[in-house]
Write a protein that holds these residues in place. Structure first.
Motif, PDB file in Angstrom:
ATOM      1  N   ASP A  21       0.826  -1.212   0.000  1.00 35.78           N
ATOM      2  CA  ASP A  21       0.000   0.000   0.000  1.00 35.78           C
ATOM      3  C   ASP A  21       0.861   1.263   0.000  1.00 35.78           C
ATOM      4  N   LEU A  22       2.036   1.188   0.603  1.00 34.53           N
ATOM      5  CA  LEU A  22       3.009   2.284   0.585  1.00 34.53           C
ATOM      6  C   LEU A  22       4.311   1.787  -0.020  1.00 34.53           C
ATOM      7  N   LYS A  23       5.069   2.710  -0.588  1.00 37.90           N
ATOM      8  CA  LYS A  23       6.400   2.403  -1.096  1.00 37.90           C
ATOM      9  C   LYS A  23       7.445   2.897  -0.095  1.00 37.90           C
ATOM     10  N   ALA A  24       8.395   2.057   0.186  1.00 39.51           N
ATOM     11  CA  ALA A  24       9.473   2.458   1.088  1.00 39.51           C
ATOM     12  C   ALA A  24      10.213   3.677   0.551  1.00 39.51           C
ATOM     13  N   VAL A  25      10.369   3.750  -0.759  1.00 40.09           N
ATOM     14  CA  VAL A  25      11.061   4.898  -1.358  1.00 40.09           C
ATOM     15  C   VAL A  25      10.324   6.192  -1.033  1.00 40.09           C
ATOM     16  N   ASP A  26       9.001   6.157  -1.075  1.00 42.00           N
ATOM     17  CA  ASP A  26       8.238   7.373  -0.785  1.00 42.00           C
ATOM     18  C   ASP A  26       8.395   7.776   0.683  1.00 42.00           C
ATOM     19  N   VAL A  27       8.362   6.800   1.582  1.00 41.64           N
ATOM     20  CA  VAL A  27       8.510   7.091   3.001  1.00 41.64           C
ATOM     21  C   VAL A  27       9.892   7.664   3.287  1.00 41.64           C
ATOM     22  N   VAL A  28      10.928   7.032   2.736  1.00 42.63           N
ATOM     23  CA  VAL A  28      12.296   7.493   2.977  1.00 42.63           C
ATOM     24  C   VAL A  28      12.525   8.857   2.334  1.00 42.63           C
ATOM     25  N   THR A  29      12.024   9.046   1.124  1.00 42.23           N
ATOM     26  CA  THR A  29      12.192  10.342   0.455  1.00 42.23           C
ATOM     27  C   THR A  29      11.539  11.460   1.258  1.00 42.23           C
ATOM     28  N   LYS A  65      22.005   8.516   0.670  1.00 44.61           N
ATOM     29  CA  LYS A  65      22.259   7.686  -0.514  1.00 44.61           C
ATOM     30  C   LYS A  65      22.009   6.219  -0.208  1.00 44.61           C
ATOM     31  N   ASP A  66      22.558   5.735   0.893  1.00 48.99           N
ATOM     32  CA  ASP A  66      22.350   4.337   1.274  1.00 48.99           C
ATOM     33  C   ASP A  66      20.883   4.069   1.590  1.00 48.99           C
ATOM     34  N   ALA A  67      20.226   5.019   2.249  1.00 49.74           N
ATOM     35  CA  ALA A  67      18.836   4.825   2.637  1.00 49.74           C
ATOM     36  C   ALA A  67      17.935   4.655   1.418  1.00 49.74           C
ATOM     37  N   LEU A  68      18.149   5.480   0.394  1.00 54.21           N
ATOM     38  CA  LEU A  68      17.318   5.387  -0.808  1.00 54.21           C
ATOM     39  C   LEU A  68      17.582   4.079  -1.541  1.00 54.21           C
ATOM     40  N   ALA A  69      18.836   3.657  -1.579  1.00 50.74           N
ATOM     41  CA  ALA A  69      19.150   2.386  -2.240  1.00 50.74           C
ATOM     42  C   ALA A  69      18.493   1.214  -1.503  1.00 50.74           C
ATOM     43  N   LEU A 117      14.093  -2.801  -1.016  1.00 46.71           N
ATOM     44  CA  LEU A 117      12.981  -3.327  -0.230  1.00 46.71           C
ATOM     45  C   LEU A 117      11.695  -3.350  -1.050  1.00 46.71           C
ATOM     46  N   ASP A 118      11.425  -2.280  -1.777  1.00 53.75           N
ATOM     47  CA  ASP A 118      10.229  -2.247  -2.624  1.00 53.75           C
ATOM     48  C   ASP A 118      10.263  -3.360  -3.675  1.00 53.75           C
ATOM     49  N   ALA A 119      11.450  -3.635  -4.205  1.00 51.66           N
ATOM     50  CA  ALA A 119      11.566  -4.714  -5.195  1.00 51.66           C
ATOM     51  C   ALA A 119      11.265  -6.065  -4.552  1.00 51.66           C
ATOM     52  N   ARG A 120      11.709  -6.274  -3.329  1.00 54.70           N
ATOM     53  CA  ARG A 120      11.424  -7.531  -2.631  1.00 54.70           C
ATOM     54  C   ARG A 120       9.932  -7.674  -2.364  1.00 54.70           C
ATOM     55  N   VAL A 121       9.286  -6.574  -1.931  1.00 55.30           N
ATOM     56  CA  VAL A 121       7.843  -6.625  -1.700  1.00 55.30           C
ATOM     57  C   VAL A 121       7.118  -6.981  -3.002  1.00 55.30           C
ATOM     58  N   ALA A 122       7.511  -6.349  -4.098  1.00 53.52           N
ATOM     59  CA  ALA A 122       6.869  -6.596  -5.394  1.00 53.52           C
ATOM     60  C   ALA A 122       7.047  -8.035  -5.855  1.00 53.52           C
ATOM     61  N   SER A 123       8.156  -8.652  -5.468  1.00 50.61           N
ATOM     62  CA  SER A 123       8.431 -10.036  -5.874  1.00 50.61           C
ATOM     63  C   SER A 123       7.704 -11.053  -5.014  1.00 50.61           C
ATOM     64  N   GLY A 124       7.089 -10.594  -3.940  1.00 56.98           N
ATOM     65  CA  GLY A 124       6.419 -11.505  -3.029  1.00 56.98           C
ATOM     66  C   GLY A 124       7.306 -12.087  -1.952  1.00 56.98           C
ATOM     67  N   ILE A 139      15.375   1.140   7.973  1.00 60.94           N
ATOM     68  CA  ILE A 139      16.242   1.896   7.063  1.00 60.94           C
ATOM     69  C   ILE A 139      16.817   3.096   7.814  1.00 60.94           C
ATOM     70  N   VAL A 140      18.145   3.160   7.894  1.00 64.81           N
ATOM     71  CA  VAL A 140      18.834   4.236   8.606  1.00 64.81           C
ATOM     72  C   VAL A 140      18.923   5.450   7.700  1.00 64.81           C
ATOM     73  N   ILE A 141      18.358   6.571   8.164  1.00 64.02           N
ATOM     74  CA  ILE A 141      18.366   7.781   7.329  1.00 64.02           C
ATOM     75  C   ILE A 141      19.405   8.799   7.806  1.00 64.02           C
ATOM     76  N   GLY A 142      20.015   8.567   8.980  1.00 62.41           N
ATOM     77  CA  GLY A 142      21.033   9.490   9.471  1.00 62.41           C
ATOM     78  C   GLY A 142      21.576   9.046  10.814  1.00 62.41           C
ATOM     79  N   ARG A 143      22.698   9.665  11.188  1.00 62.56           N
ATOM     80  CA  ARG A 143      23.365   9.355  12.453  1.00 62.56           C
ATOM     81  C   ARG A 143      23.395  10.619  13.309  1.00 62.56           C
ATOM     82  N   THR A 144      23.148  10.453  14.606  1.00 66.47           N
ATOM     83  CA  THR A 144      22.811  11.602  15.446  1.00 66.47           C
ATOM     84  C   THR A 144      23.918  12.011  16.412  1.00 66.47           C
TER      85      THR A 144
END
Length: 462
Positions: A20-28, A50-54, A59-66, A118-123
């Protein structure tokens, strides 16, 4: 467009798993939020975009593949800069460690990645993660998102400010003397200190920790929602051969008596009236939900503060001071200087005495918690400190260590605890702390959710 910060971490993961959601959209969207909010608070100091988007695309590809995906599928998280993350420097906010590049993940992070976080940054942290103020000369100061004049807390101040401003649903923190609970308190969010051994701690890039950190330091989650803390704990926890204290204990324990010990002035502390009012409000919430609430005498706490100082700061004090002087960090040097005289008297006999007394305190508290499964007490006797208040002289350091007794003592006792936000008044957050028996984070979380419903969810800042 969906505001992903209006969804819980569990909802995001479920909707990504379902397609229902794409990981790319959430991360973006989260990275866009970082671009907007981070310049104001300086919480994220190493960019993982960069790593987070990749990872999101994969992940989205894995979801699409089942293919099956994990419980944290696509949930954006941040990692404290002292922990190993492959390809990034584990600096602990120190220039002298800027070339310590991790070649593998710390075990708690490996667990989170196995569940597809998915790690988007370090604090950010204070240098060496020594202080309750996340300022340093390397990355600069993390600002409190409610009020620039106040500390964001420490040492996980970057994590607290990040989740408060929507830069990731779950922030990783560590806690040896309040470093998860105090930033949660100062930033007006929720923070869970787990039982030692629950979340494995080890940096493959470094050396084994000293005895104090081994016994008292933990990793755990910060978030705006208590259920996000629960999911974060589920993601981080689990047995690992990398941590000598790691234990495969179930996350949910047996049924327990709904009984609360209300403690407004632990060790005769002069607790701020607003904090006392928060505690009384919380106590009434428990009563209204059918819990028993009493105000019994609690076991000794104050002695634990000195045990904490010796086991953590006095042990190998000379090496700690040498590193602080090489870094040139004023806050770290001031704290170590404050305990220099105690460190000079630290010997084998004192080390043995610490363990004897610690054992007695732990026995007393475990017996007490068998009768009162939840202790409701302050996080601190005062409202959040002024930024860099510990640089106002040696007497001020002594004062801060005194009023922070509820944060400092709990790690000595090996107990889990949760900080729950109450409200923000004139730009000043407040909250309460719940302490439970070892391995009963489930009680912390259940009781914390009860208070969250009463106090209300922390609002999104920025």
């Amino acid at each position: 467009m969906t505001d992903f910060n209006s969804l819980s971490a569990r909802e995001i993961a479920a909707r990504i798993r379902s397609g229902d959601l794409k990981a790319v959209d959430v991360v973006t969207a989260t990275l866009d939020r970082v671009q907007k909010a981070n310049p104001k608070v300086n919480a994220i100091i190493q960019d993982c975009a960069k790593d987070a988007l990749a990872e999101a695309e994969a992940l989205d590809a894995r979801v699409a593949s089942g293919a099956p995906v994990g419980a944290l599928a696509g949930v954006p998280v941040t990692i404290k800069v002292l922990s190993d993350q492959t390809g990034y420097a584990s600096t602990n906010s120190c220039r002298i460690y800027s070339d310590v590049i991790a070649t593998q993940d710390s075990p708690f992070l490996a667990h989170m990645r196995e569940k597809d976080a998915i790690v988007i940054g370090r604090t950010n942290t204070p240098a060496f993660s020594y202080r309750w103020f996340s300022t340093n000369d390397f990355y600069g100061a993390t600002k409190n998102p409610h009020n620039d004049a106040l500390t964001a807390g420490g040492s996980s101040g970057g994590a607290g400010a990040a989740v408060a401003t929507g830069m990731g649903h779950i922030g990783h923190g560590t806690d040896i003397a309040g470093s998860i609970r105090y930033p949660a308190y100062a930033c007006g969010v929720q923070g869970l200190r787990p039982t030692p051994g629950r979340v494995p701690m080890f940096n493959p890039s470094g050396t084994d920790r000293g005895i104090g950190p081994q016994l008292m330091a933990v990793s755990g989650p910060l978030a705006r929602r208590v259920d996000d803390l629960r999911l974060g704990l589920e993601g981080m926890a689990g047995y690992s051969t990398g941590d000598a204290w790691s234990a495969p204990v179930p996350l949910v324990g047996p049924t327990y008596r709904r009984r609360v010990a209300l403690v407004t002035h632990p060790a005769d502390m002069d607790t701020d009236p607003r904090i006392v009012a928060d505690l009384e409000r919380a106590a009434q919430m428990f009563r209204d939900a059918g819990w028993e609430v009493e105000a019994p005498e609690i076991p000794e706490l104050r002695e634990a503060v000195m045990i904490q100082a010796d086991m953590w700061l006095a042990d190998d004090h000379a090496a700690k001071m040498e590193a602080a002087q090489r870094e040139g960090d004023a806050g770290a040097i001031a704290l170590l200087n404050h305990y220099a005289d105690r460190a000079a008297k630290f010997d084998t006999a004192r080390f043995s005495e610490l363990f004897v007394r610690r054992s007695a305190l732990i026995r007393a508290w475990r017996a007490f918690l068998a009768d009162y499964p939840v202790v409701l007490m302050p996080n601190c006797a005062e409202l959040p400190f002024r930024q860099d208040q510990d640089l106002e002289g040696d007497d001020m350091i002594a004062h801060l260590w005194d009023v922070m007794l509820p944060q400092i003592a709990i790690p000595v006792l090996g107990l889990p605890a949760i900080s729950i936000a109450s409200d923000v008044v004139d730009g000043v957050p407040s909250g309460v702390q719940l302490v439970c028996a070892p391995w009963r984070e489930d009680i912390c979380l259940e009781a914390g959710e009860l208070l969250e419903r009463g106090f209300g969810f922390p609002g999104l800042l920025g």
